[in-house]
Structure formats: structure tokens, C-alpha cells
Design a protein around this motif. Structure first.
Motif, PDB file in Angstrom:
ATOM      1  N   ALA A 177      -8.268 -43.440   7.826  1.00  0.00           N
ATOM      2  CA  ALA A 177      -8.452 -44.302   6.653  1.00  0.00           C
ATOM      3  C   ALA A 177      -8.817 -43.483   5.416  1.00  0.00           C
ATOM      4  N   MET A 178      -9.699 -42.508   5.578  1.00  0.00           N
ATOM      5  CA  MET A 178     -10.098 -41.679   4.440  1.00  0.00           C
ATOM      6  C   MET A 178      -8.911 -40.893   3.894  1.00  0.00           C
ATOM      7  N   LEU A 179      -8.056 -40.412   4.784  1.00  0.00           N
ATOM      8  CA  LEU A 179      -6.886 -39.648   4.348  1.00  0.00           C
ATOM      9  C   LEU A 179      -5.825 -40.574   3.750  1.00  0.00           C
ATOM     10  N   ARG A 180      -5.544 -41.686   4.395  1.00  0.00           N
ATOM     11  CA  ARG A 180      -4.540 -42.621   3.871  1.00  0.00           C
ATOM     12  C   ARG A 180      -4.931 -43.152   2.497  1.00  0.00           C
ATOM     13  N   SER A 181      -6.198 -43.475   2.337  1.00  0.00           N
ATOM     14  CA  SER A 181      -6.634 -44.048   1.060  1.00  0.00           C
ATOM     15  C   SER A 181      -6.403 -43.086  -0.090  1.00  0.00           C
ATOM     16  N   GLN A 182      -6.309 -41.799   0.218  1.00  0.00           N
ATOM     17  CA  GLN A 182      -6.043 -40.789  -0.800  1.00  0.00           C
ATOM     18  C   GLN A 182      -4.602 -40.282  -0.744  1.00  0.00           C
TER      19      GLN A 182
END
Length: 320
Positions: A243-248
Motif C-alpha cells: 500500500a505504501m508503495l502503490r500510493s506513491q
């Protein structure tokens, strides 16, 4: 319409009730935690650069342009080209399942809550999909309440792995998303950002033995809860990092399969830059690269390097 009764093994259709109980925490006798020493210690030639932080997030929408279903089921396929489908169930059966069969024949099974739309990835890429909505008839037997075929042509092959879905859920209001943006602000590029996310997760999130021993059927990660409690099982590790990577804007798969002989969850990441992460995973700009935050959080760097190696210890069953 006559309903076809399906004999469905509960341990299969509820596979995620046991996936994350087995093999998620492999402690090493060498102690310590894995780190990105190989890449974090190298001198950054582009140290003056700053990564462009994403503030406009890709979020799924049930726009109603293309909808299949009946009086209790709504399948919103308006945005299948973006790599997801949204499903809503408003019937009176407590246990409902959704099965999505990808073009390669792989069938993905999920639990479906009553009331609101939920988002499911079309991770099989372009091609023809089949979807079944299954209502619990009695015991562990389910009946098909609705079926639909549809065709998918993705706008971008990475789209299914950039949007939130049931297993990697987030919105712009999540604390984890805000924290991800703050890490991005201090990063020089995508590779540097990945390193910071990875380092944070493996050094701050500890394996929750109690949760693993008592996890409930249909358990779903809550990334803000994982971030707050700093505890989780492998499903939580993988979901938070994804989620942290996808959101960015970094394409990330939450992958489920076998790590050795144990069912396990990890992630695969795609980056444009060429670089090495602790000499374990190479980002060559042409392929997905495996990362196992649960393993890294509970073992030494050398143990992780030895086990992950070329990825041959991992067998992918599903990608979300």
C-alpha cells in the motif's frame, strides 16, 4: 433461475484463514535484522535530486457506466481497463463468496461483505474473465447466485498493481498513506523511496505470534492498524508495504504462494531505475523483483540473502 450447487472445500474457499498461520515467521539463529546495507551505504550520485511525491491517488470508482447483476448483486465493470472490478452484495445470506477466473484459468476466491462495494484486482492481464457470486446454501456448500463473463484490455499492464483492492486497501485519509508521502519527500528517487519503506517495515513491524495463532476466518489486513500497533503477520507486512508503495505510484504485487513448503505472502516490485538492494534483488527495469519483508524482519541480512537468492525458493500461486 436454477442454481447450480457447488461442492466447495471450506479450506480452499477460505484459503486465507490458514495461509498466514504457516511459515510466516522464520527466526534465524544468527539474530539481527536484514538491512539494505549494500545500497544504503553506496554513494548516491544523484544526491541533489528529490523524488516527486504523489498527492493525487489512484482510487477505484463504481461509476455505473457498465453494470451486471440482479436485484441483490451489482458488478460494476466500468473500469476494467484500469485493472479492477467492483462488486456489491445486498442480499440476506451471511456467507457470500466471489470467484474470479483469470484468462490463464487461475481462480481467485474472496469473501464478500454485505452492503458496500468492494474492489478486486484483474491481475491476470488482458483477456477473458469469468466471475461467480456464490451464496452459502448449507454447511460448506455454495450456490451460484450470479455469473458473468467480460473481456479486459488494460490501459497499462501495471494498473492492477497500483490501485487499492480488498487485500491492499487504502484511501487518501489513511495514516499509512500520509506516512508514505513523508518518506517520499525525503527520497531522491523511486529506488531510494523503496529502500526507506523497506527499512521502516522490517525494523519497526514485529511478527505477531498471538494473532497468527488466533487469526479469524476471512482475516483482512488493516494497514493503519499495523502501522499503529507495529505488529502483524506476513499478510500484514506485505499489505502495508504494498500500500505504501502503490500510493506513491510504484507498481507492487502482493503475492501469495509457497516459501519452501509453507504458504506465505510477500511482495514483488517494479522500478524503472537500475539498482541493487543489498545484493539480494536486482531491479533491471524489465522484470518484477521479489521482496520478503516478513523474512527480512525476522532474520539476519546474510540469512535473507541466502534464502531469497534468485527466488527459486518461492512459488507464486496468486498475485493481487
Amino acid at each position: 433461475m436454477h442454481k447450480k450447487i457447488l461442492m466447495v472445500c471450506l479450506s480452499f474457499i477460505l484459503i486465507f484463514s490458514v495461509i498466514f498461520l504457516i511459515g510466516c515467521s522464520t527466526k534465524s539463529s544468527e539474530g539481527g535484522s536484514a538491512n539494505l546495507s549494500g545500497s544504503s551505504q553506496k554513494k548516491k550520485a544523484d544526491s541533489g535530486k528529490k523524488r516527486t511525491t504523489v498527492h493525487e491517488y489512484l482510487l477505484p470508482t463504481a461509476s455505473g457506466a457498465v453494470v451486471y447483476g440482479n436485484d441483490i448483486i451489482s458488478i460494476d465493470a466500468s473500469n476494467v481497463s484500469e485493472g479492477y472490478v467492483m462488486v456489491q452484495y445486498s442480499g440476506g445470506i451471511e456467507k457470500v463468496r466471489i470467484q474470479i477466473t483469470a484468462p490463464d484459468g487461475t481462480t481467485y476466491t474472496y469473501a464478500l461483505a454485505i452492503g458496500s462495494y468492494e474492489t478486486f484486482p484483474l491481475s491476470g492481464g488482458d483477456g477473458n474473465y469469468h466471475i461467480d457470486i456464490l451464496e452459502n446454501a448449507y454447511d460448506d456448500m455454495y450456490a451460484i447466485a450470479f455469473s458473468q463473463d467480460f473481456s479486459v484490455t488494460l490501459n497499462d499492464e501495471f494498473r492492477p498493481f497500483l490501485y487499492p483492492n480488498q487485500y491492499v486497501w487504502f484511501t487518501q485519509d489513511y495514516e499509512a498513506v500520509a506516512f508514505a508521502a513523508s518518506l517520499s519527500d525525503s527520497s531522491s528517487d523511486d529506488l531510494d523511496y523503496l529502500e526507506q519503506v523497506y527499512q521502516y517495515v522490517i525494523t519497526n513491524i514485529t511478527y505477531d505470534e498471538e494473532l497468527a495463532a488466533n487469526v479469524k476466518t476471512n482475516y483482512l489486513p488493516n494497514i493503519d492498524n499495523t502501522l499503529k500497533t507495529k505488529k502483524g503477520i506476513c499478510f500484514d507486512y506485505a499489505s502495508l508495504m504494498a500500500a505504501m508503495l502503490r500510493s506513491q505510484g510504484v507498481p507492487t504485487k502482493l503475492v501469495v504462494g509457497y516459501s519452501g513448503e509453507a504458504y506465505h505472502a510477500w511482495i514483488s516490485v517494479y522500478l524503472k531505475e537500475i539498482g541493487w538492494v543489498d545484493d539480494i534483488i536486482e531491479f533491471d527495469g524489465k522484470s518484477w523483483s521479489l521482496m520478503d519483508p516478513t523474512l527480512a524482519a525476522n532474520n539476519s541480512s546474510s540469512s535473507v540473502a541466502k534464502y531469497v537468492g534468485d527466488g527459486s525458493n518461492y512459488t507464486v500461486k496468486y498475485s493481487y
